[in-house]
Each structure stands twice: as structure tokens, then as C-alpha cells.
Design a protein around this motif. Structure first.
Motif, PDB file in Angstrom:
ATOM      1  N   ALA A 139       1.066  -1.319   0.094  1.00 22.41           N
ATOM      2  CA  ALA A 139      -0.270   0.494  -0.192  1.00 22.41           C
ATOM      3  C   ALA A 139       1.178   1.273   0.262  1.00 22.41           C
ATOM      4  N   GLY A 140      -0.059   2.129  -0.619  1.00 21.80           N
ATOM      5  CA  GLY A 140       1.310   3.517  -0.240  1.00 21.80           C
ATOM      6  C   GLY A 140       2.335   4.056  -2.005  1.00 21.80           C
ATOM      7  N   THR A 141       2.199   2.805  -2.224  1.00 18.74           N
ATOM      8  CA  THR A 141       3.514   3.154  -3.411  1.00 18.74           C
ATOM      9  C   THR A 141       3.035   3.643  -4.594  1.00 18.74           C
ATOM     10  N   GLN A 142       1.645   3.994  -5.159  1.00 19.53           N
ATOM     11  CA  GLN A 142       0.976   3.973  -6.256  1.00 19.53           C
ATOM     12  C   GLN A 142       0.982   6.236  -6.210  1.00 19.53           C
ATOM     13  N   ALA A 143       1.286   6.556  -7.001  1.00 17.83           N
ATOM     14  CA  ALA A 143       0.462   8.273  -6.759  1.00 17.83           C
ATOM     15  C   ALA A 143      -0.747   8.661  -7.458  1.00 17.83           C
ATOM     16  N   LYS A 144      -1.419   8.586  -6.574  1.00 18.59           N
ATOM     17  CA  LYS A 144      -3.070   9.135  -7.008  1.00 18.59           C
ATOM     18  C   LYS A 144      -3.300   9.311  -8.187  1.00 18.59           C
ATOM     19  N   PRO A 145      -3.787   8.312  -8.324  1.00 22.57           N
ATOM     20  CA  PRO A 145      -4.765   7.757 -10.249  1.00 22.57           C
ATOM     21  C   PRO A 145      -5.443   9.549 -11.106  1.00 22.57           C
ATOM     22  N   ALA A 146      -5.201   9.518 -12.535  1.00 21.45           N
ATOM     23  CA  ALA A 146      -5.403  10.150 -13.456  1.00 21.45           C
ATOM     24  C   ALA A 146      -7.254  11.113 -12.411  1.00 21.45           C
ATOM     25  N   MET A 147      -7.986  11.293 -12.670  1.00 24.67           N
ATOM     26  CA  MET A 147      -8.805  12.519 -13.316  1.00 24.67           C
ATOM     27  C   MET A 147     -10.231  11.420 -14.289  1.00 24.67           C
ATOM     28  N   ARG A 148     -11.636  10.936 -13.692  1.00 28.49           N
ATOM     29  CA  ARG A 148     -12.106  10.264 -14.960  1.00 28.49           C
ATOM     30  C   ARG A 148     -12.714  11.107 -15.320  1.00 28.49           C
ATOM     31  N   ASP A 149     -13.760  11.127 -16.533  1.00 26.45           N
ATOM     32  CA  ASP A 149     -15.364  11.622 -16.281  1.00 26.45           C
ATOM     33  C   ASP A 149     -16.047  10.404 -16.268  1.00 26.45           C
ATOM     34  N   PHE A 150     -17.006  10.323 -14.790  1.00 29.11           N
ATOM     35  CA  PHE A 150     -17.955   8.950 -15.047  1.00 29.11           C
ATOM     36  C   PHE A 150     -18.903   9.818 -14.492  1.00 29.11           C
ATOM     37  N   LEU A 151     -20.218   9.179 -15.614  1.00 25.59           N
ATOM     38  CA  LEU A 151     -21.125  10.388 -15.944  1.00 25.59           C
ATOM     39  C   LEU A 151     -21.179  11.674 -15.309  1.00 25.59           C
ATOM     40  N   SER A 152     -20.084  12.698 -16.401  1.00 30.69           N
ATOM     41  CA  SER A 152     -19.776  13.998 -15.538  1.00 30.69           C
ATOM     42  C   SER A 152     -19.878  14.143 -14.047  1.00 30.69           C
ATOM     43  N   LEU A 153     -18.711  13.182 -13.600  1.00 32.08           N
ATOM     44  CA  LEU A 153     -18.126  13.557 -11.447  1.00 32.08           C
ATOM     45  C   LEU A 153     -17.047  13.344 -12.161  1.00 32.08           C
ATOM     46  N   PRO A 154     -16.144  14.422 -11.405  1.00 38.57           N
ATOM     47  CA  PRO A 154     -14.802  13.603 -11.486  1.00 38.57           C
ATOM     48  C   PRO A 154     -14.636  12.590 -10.068  1.00 38.57           C
ATOM     49  N   THR A 155     -14.156  11.673 -11.135  1.00 32.49           N
ATOM     50  CA  THR A 155     -13.853  10.393 -10.408  1.00 32.49           C
ATOM     51  C   THR A 155     -11.815   9.686 -10.347  1.00 32.49           C
ATOM     52  N   TRP A 156     -12.077   9.095  -9.183  1.00 30.48           N
ATOM     53  CA  TRP A 156     -10.638   8.501  -9.510  1.00 30.48           C
ATOM     54  C   TRP A 156     -10.874   7.258  -9.507  1.00 30.48           C
ATOM     55  N   ILE A 157     -10.196   5.964  -9.888  1.00 32.99           N
ATOM     56  CA  ILE A 157     -10.389   4.591  -9.766  1.00 32.99           C
ATOM     57  C   ILE A 157      -8.520   4.512  -8.312  1.00 32.99           C
ATOM     58  N   HIS A 158      -8.818   4.553  -7.682  1.00 38.40           N
ATOM     59  CA  HIS A 158      -7.857   4.121  -6.741  1.00 38.40           C
ATOM     60  C   HIS A 158      -7.826   2.698  -6.893  1.00 38.40           C
ATOM     61  N   ALA A 159      -8.164   1.964  -6.425  1.00 38.08           N
ATOM     62  CA  ALA A 159      -8.174   0.064  -7.087  1.00 38.08           C
ATOM     63  C   ALA A 159      -9.036  -0.793  -7.505  1.00 38.08           C
ATOM     64  N   GLY A 160      -8.468  -1.423  -8.169  1.00 38.98           N
ATOM     65  CA  GLY A 160      -8.817  -2.301  -8.924  1.00 38.98           C
ATOM     66  C   GLY A 160      -8.474  -3.820  -9.440  1.00 38.98           C
ATOM     67  N   ARG A 161      -9.062  -4.744 -10.216  1.00 41.18           N
ATOM     68  CA  ARG A 161      -8.580  -5.274 -10.392  1.00 41.18           C
ATOM     69  C   ARG A 161      -7.315  -5.687 -10.565  1.00 41.18           C
ATOM     70  N   ILE A 162      -6.607  -5.046 -11.205  1.00 37.65           N
ATOM     71  CA  ILE A 162      -4.716  -5.027 -11.051  1.00 37.65           C
ATOM     72  C   ILE A 162      -4.310  -4.899  -9.447  1.00 37.65           C
ATOM     73  N   GLU A 163      -4.374  -4.099  -8.872  1.00 39.52           N
ATOM     74  CA  GLU A 163      -4.222  -3.260  -7.884  1.00 39.52           C
ATOM     75  C   GLU A 163      -4.136  -4.262  -6.675  1.00 39.52           C
ATOM     76  N   SER A 164      -5.630  -5.189  -7.098  1.00 40.38           N
ATOM     77  CA  SER A 164      -6.290  -6.001  -6.236  1.00 40.38           C
ATOM     78  C   SER A 164      -6.244  -7.667  -6.035  1.00 40.38           C
ATOM     79  N   GLY A 165      -5.653  -7.417  -7.261  1.00 36.17           N
ATOM     80  CA  GLY A 165      -5.957  -9.153  -7.844  1.00 36.17           C
ATOM     81  C   GLY A 165      -7.694  -9.392  -7.704  1.00 36.17           C
ATOM     82  N   GLY A 166      -8.017  -8.254  -7.791  1.00 36.96           N
ATOM     83  CA  GLY A 166     -10.141  -8.893  -8.772  1.00 36.96           C
ATOM     84  C   GLY A 166      -9.920  -8.731  -7.382  1.00 36.96           C
TER      85      GLY A 166
END
Length: 163
Positions: free
Chosen positions: A8-35
Motif C-alpha cells: 500500500a502507498g506506493t502508487q501516485a494518485k490516479p488520473a481523474m476520470r469523467d464518470f457520468l460528468s463526475l470527477p472520479t478516481w479509480i484508486h484500486a481495481g482488478r490489477i491493484e487488488s487481484g480482483g
């Protein structure tokens, strides 16, 4: 699946995404958590209402960093403020509405990475410093990608009074 970055804590904040016109950041998903989980952060304006939806394979948790939301689960409504948590179990329809006067900053956590996969599939990257222009989502795309990732969009939230 092997977790590619188990410290934990080795990754920079992810890039912002436009999800339903909302500022959104995916901090963890399949790759970071093994699904095993999704961790998604959003800033959501007052009055925004999620669709009434159900996760077939994942529990969803809501942690409010700032602002106030009302979470609707299984015929109940609960106001959740900054520093508070709510839980939406898998296979039970739920949704939320930003009910405070200020934007809400949320962490959405699911027990499985399907939600992060869904957000990634229906969102677009936002350039550093750029603002998100409000727009109507491609509902057909949202529904199709939701179904592909174990979610079902059921329509608007039913009229349920908060406790």
C-alpha cells in the motif's frame, strides 16, 4: 490472480476520470487488488441521484469524506454524513442521493473489482487541470457495461423516507 503491487502507498494518485460528468478516481481495481475489490473516489454535486441498481456479485460500501448523502437500501433510507459509512449488500437494490447543501466526496468500495471495471469502461480520462463539462451519459452504453460487470440498472430510486 496475482496482485501486481501488494504494498500500500506506493502508487501516485490516479488520473481523474469523467464518470457520468463526475470527477472520479479509480484508486484500486482488478490489477491493484487481484480482483478482490474496487476503491473509487468521487466528488458529487448536491442533488445528484444515482440510479437504483443492484450488484449481483459484490457488496458496496459508501464512506462519506465530506458532505452528506442519503443511502437507500432494501426499503430503508439513511442519512450519512462526513466520517460515516453505509453498506449495500450484494443482490439487494440500492442507490444514493447527495442531500447536503455542498458537494459530497465519497469513497465507494466493492468486494470485487467489477465496479472499477465498469467505471473504467464508461468513463473517459480527464487531462490535468481540465474541467469536466456536464453532459448526458450514453445510457445504452452504461446499461450494457453494467450488465457485463455484474450490475443491473433498475431505474430511478423509489420514494423512501429517510430515518
Amino acid at each position: 490472480m496475482t496482485v501486481q503491487n501488494p504494498i500500500a502507498g506506493t502508487q501516485a494518485k490516479p488520473a481523474m476520470r469523467d464518470f457520468l460528468s463526475l470527477p472520479t478516481w479509480i484508486h484500486a481495481g482488478r490489477i491493484e487488488s487481484g480482483g478482490s475489490l474496487s476503491l473509487v473516489e468521487q466528488i458529487i454535486p448536491p442533488g445528484f441521484t444515482s440510479p437504483w441498481h443492484v450488484h449481483q456479485d459484490e457488496d458496496e460500501s459508501f464512506f462519506v469524506i465530506a458532505g452528506e448523502i442519503t443511502v437507500y437500501v432494501s426499503g430503508r433510507a439513511q442519512i450519512v454524513g462526513a466520517g460515516q459509512f453505509a453498506f449495500g449488500p450484494r443482490a439487494v437494490p440500492h442507490g444514493f442521493r447527495v442531500t447536503g447543501a455542498e458537494p459530497a466526496r465519497l469513497l465507494l468500495i466493492t468486494t470485487g473489482s467489477g465496479f472499477a471495471d465498469f467505471v473504467n469502461a464508461v468513463s473517459d480520462p480527464v487531462a490535468d487541470g481540465a474541467a469536466i463539462e456536464p453532459h448526458e451519459p450514453d445510457i445504452a452504453r452504461v446499461i450494457a457495461m453494467a450488465e457485463r460487470n455484474g450490475l443491473a440498472i433498475l431505474g430511478p430510486i423509489p420514494d423512501i423516507a429517510a430515518a
